[in-house]
Design a protein around this motif. Structure first.
Motif, mmCIF file in Angstrom:
data_model
loop_
_atom_site.group_PDB
_atom_site.id
_atom_site.type_symbol
_atom_site.label_atom_id
_atom_site.label_comp_id
_atom_site.label_asym_id
_atom_site.label_seq_id
_atom_site.Cartn_x
_atom_site.Cartn_y
_atom_site.Cartn_z
ATOM 1 N N UNK A 164 0.864 -1.177 0.000
ATOM 2 C CA UNK A 164 0.000 0.000 0.000
ATOM 3 C C UNK A 164 0.902 1.228 0.000
ATOM 4 N N UNK A 165 0.676 2.125 -0.944
ATOM 5 C CA UNK A 165 1.414 3.384 -0.960
ATOM 6 C C UNK A 165 0.474 4.501 -0.523
ATOM 7 N N UNK A 166 0.996 5.348 0.352
ATOM 8 C CA UNK A 166 0.223 6.454 0.920
ATOM 9 C C UNK A 166 0.933 7.763 0.592
ATOM 10 N N UNK A 167 0.346 8.561 -0.269
ATOM 11 C CA UNK A 167 0.889 9.880 -0.558
ATOM 12 C C UNK A 167 0.166 10.886 0.332
ATOM 13 N N UNK A 168 0.883 11.399 1.323
ATOM 14 C CA UNK A 168 0.289 12.267 2.342
ATOM 15 C C UNK A 168 0.205 13.677 1.776
ATOM 16 N N UNK A 169 -0.836 13.922 1.041
ATOM 17 C CA UNK A 169 -0.977 15.077 0.158
ATOM 18 C C UNK A 169 -0.637 16.421 0.805
ATOM 19 N N UNK A 170 0.128 17.227 0.050
ATOM 20 C CA UNK A 170 0.368 18.604 0.475
ATOM 21 C C UNK A 170 -0.617 19.567 -0.178
ATOM 22 N N UNK A 171 -1.311 19.135 -1.226
ATOM 23 C CA UNK A 171 -2.327 19.971 -1.876
ATOM 24 C C UNK A 171 -3.705 19.725 -1.265
ATOM 25 N N UNK A 172 -4.078 18.465 -1.123
ATOM 26 C CA UNK A 172 -5.402 18.108 -0.632
ATOM 27 C C UNK A 172 -5.373 17.856 0.874
ATOM 28 N N UNK A 173 -6.549 17.899 1.463
ATOM 29 C CA UNK A 173 -6.668 17.568 2.886
ATOM 30 C C UNK A 173 -6.768 16.062 3.107
ATOM 31 N N UNK A 174 -6.871 15.298 2.010
ATOM 32 C CA UNK A 174 -6.930 13.841 2.109
ATOM 33 C C UNK A 174 -5.663 13.249 1.498
ATOM 34 N N UNK A 175 -5.474 11.964 1.678
ATOM 35 C CA UNK A 175 -4.311 11.269 1.138
ATOM 36 C C UNK A 175 -4.685 10.525 -0.133
ATOM 37 N N UNK A 176 -3.689 10.302 -0.987
ATOM 38 C CA UNK A 176 -3.860 9.469 -2.176
ATOM 39 C C UNK A 176 -3.260 8.098 -1.878
ATOM 40 N N UNK A 177 -4.008 7.038 -2.164
ATOM 41 C CA UNK A 177 -3.627 5.689 -1.744
ATOM 42 C C UNK A 177 -3.799 4.715 -2.902
ATOM 43 N N UNK A 178 -2.881 3.770 -2.990
ATOM 44 C CA UNK A 178 -3.014 2.685 -3.953
ATOM 45 C C UNK A 178 -2.526 1.393 -3.312
ATOM 46 N N UNK A 179 -3.221 0.294 -3.572
ATOM 47 C CA UNK A 179 -2.857 -1.006 -3.024
ATOM 48 C C UNK A 179 -2.807 -2.038 -4.140
ATOM 49 N N UNK A 180 -1.952 -3.035 -3.968
ATOM 50 C CA UNK A 180 -1.930 -4.149 -4.897
ATOM 51 C C UNK A 180 -1.260 -5.342 -4.234
ATOM 52 N N UNK A 181 -1.360 -6.493 -4.878
ATOM 53 C CA UNK A 181 -0.778 -7.735 -4.367
ATOM 54 C C UNK A 181 -0.069 -8.464 -5.507
ATOM 55 N N UNK A 182 0.573 -9.568 -5.162
ATOM 56 C CA UNK A 182 1.223 -10.392 -6.194
ATOM 57 C C UNK A 182 0.181 -11.125 -7.026
ATOM 58 N N UNK A 183 -0.969 -11.417 -6.446
ATOM 59 C CA UNK A 183 -2.023 -12.117 -7.173
ATOM 60 C C UNK A 183 -1.957 -13.628 -7.035
ATOM 61 N N UNK A 184 -1.440 -14.099 -5.896
ATOM 62 C CA UNK A 184 -1.357 -15.548 -5.656
ATOM 63 C C UNK A 184 -2.738 -16.086 -5.307
ATOM 64 N N UNK A 185 -3.187 -17.165 -5.969
ATOM 65 C CA UNK A 185 -4.497 -17.748 -5.611
ATOM 66 C C UNK A 185 -4.550 -18.114 -4.132
ATOM 67 N N UNK A 186 -5.567 -17.629 -3.435
ATOM 68 C CA UNK A 186 -5.702 -17.884 -2.014
ATOM 69 C C UNK A 186 -4.769 -17.069 -1.144
ATOM 70 N N UNK A 187 -4.031 -16.132 -1.744
ATOM 71 C CA UNK A 187 -3.075 -15.327 -0.989
ATOM 72 C C UNK A 187 -3.657 -13.995 -0.568
ATOM 73 N N UNK A 188 -2.768 -12.989 -0.511
ATOM 74 C CA UNK A 188 -3.203 -11.650 -0.110
ATOM 75 C C UNK A 188 -4.258 -11.126 -1.071
ATOM 76 N N UNK A 189 -5.174 -10.335 -0.527
ATOM 77 C CA UNK A 189 -6.104 -9.563 -1.338
ATOM 78 C C UNK A 189 -5.996 -8.099 -0.928
ATOM 79 N N UNK A 190 -6.184 -7.207 -1.883
ATOM 80 C CA UNK A 190 -6.083 -5.774 -1.595
ATOM 81 C C UNK A 190 -7.366 -5.285 -0.947
#
Length: 308
Positions: free
Chosen positions: A282-308
């Motif tokens: 998960x990447x968290x861009x702690x925005x200097x322009x907005x009052x909220x953060x920009x976030x993106x999540x992803x996984x390797x995509x292993x069957x039965x593994x992590x989910x975003x």
């Protein structure tokens, strides 16, 4: 003659019967000597969670003191590494014979690494929040590592808008084409009037969890941190001179990224590392322009593994 003290856990039955997935303790504060990747054992202050399951529906409970005493023995007499972690989990189960067959541990701590600056090669301490999570079942240990890595992110949209303003300022400054020569332009570019706008950037955090492959018998935290920082190219610095600060500005300008860009960079880097059977980030861009953060999540995509 003194009476024997009652042992409620052994001598009584549960008020309500049922098996339980995890029973134990959290927020155990312990000093631990930690060793990994050929680093000298280093003292850390760990926040520990310790659990076993309860397989006997009628049993009153587990023996929490046994878990604590095993942890205390690790704290005072041993070093936490891959081998001792396995021994500790095995001890959790053997100390609860006929009650438990799954053990789990979590160590949360800050680890300080000496990190070298970009140009001057000055070194300074950087603290990385880390976590070791382990589960032992059927004589197999699964280990998850988590680390938070700070970096700087500069907005591509903001950079484009800043460039446009600089172009407009150039057009106004040099309407008279006779004034356009190398010395005048060079001098103007070095002035506050020349650089009339700068793109916004912000401190950002990459949170990364990995499941170690079965053939890995260590805690490759430094390898993981280096992979993250190399992929992003703009790690937060420790000790800096002016040359380092200038190089940091250059790297920010050459590595413009939205949160989606940062997540994809990390995804591509980690996919190629066979030491990690699975990953979540998960990447968290702690925005200097907005009052909220920009976030993106992803996984390797292993069957039965992590989910975003």
């Amino acid at each position: 003659m003194p009476h024997a003290m009652p042992d409620i856990a052994n001598s009584t039955q549960a008020q309500t019967t049922g098996t339980l997935d995890r029973v134990g303790m959290s927020k155990i504060e312990l000093p631990i000597m930690l060793s990994f990747e050929n680093q000298a054992p280093t003292r850390i202050e760990a926040d520990v969670e310790a659990f076993v399951n309860l397989t006997v529906a009628e049993a009153k409970g587990i023996h929490m003191s046994r878990l604590y005493l095993l942890l205390d023995e690790l704290s005072t007499e041993s070093v936490l590494n891959y081998a001792s972690l396995r021994t500790l989990l095995e001890g959790f189960i053997s100390s609860h014979e006929d009650l438990s067959d799954v053990a789990q541990l979590s160590f949360k701590f800050d680890y300080h690494l000496r990190r070298e600056s970009l140009i001057s090669k000055k070194t300074g301490w950087k603290a990385y929040p880390m976590q070791i999570n382990a589960r032992y079942q059927n004589q197999r240990m699964q280990v998850e590592l988590k680390v938070d890595v700070p970096y700087s992110s500069t907005c591509p949209c903001s950079a484009a808008l800043a460039r446009q303003l600089i172009q407009d300022a150039f057009s106004q400054q040099f309407q008279n084409k006779e004034a356009i020569n190398f010395d005048n332009i060079h001098r103007w570019l070095g002035s506050t009037q020349g650089i009339v706008a700068t793109p916004h950037s912000q401190r950002s955090i990459a949170e990364v969890k990995v499941i170690l492959a079965d053939n890995v018998k260590d805690f490759p935290f430094i390898q993981l941190i280096n992979s993250i920082e190399d992929a992003l190219q703009t790690p937060v610095q420790a000790a800096v001179k002016r040359a380092d600060e200038q190089e940091f500005a250059r790297l920010n300008g050459q590595n413009l990224m939205f949160c989606e860009d940062a997540a994809r960079r990390l995804q591509q880097r980690l996919i190629g590392q066979t030491e990690f059977a699975d990953f979540w980030l998960r990447v968290n861009h702690l925005e200097s322009l907005h009052a909220h953060d920009a976030v993106s999540e992803t996984t390797k995509g292993v069957p039965g593994g992590y989910t975003a």
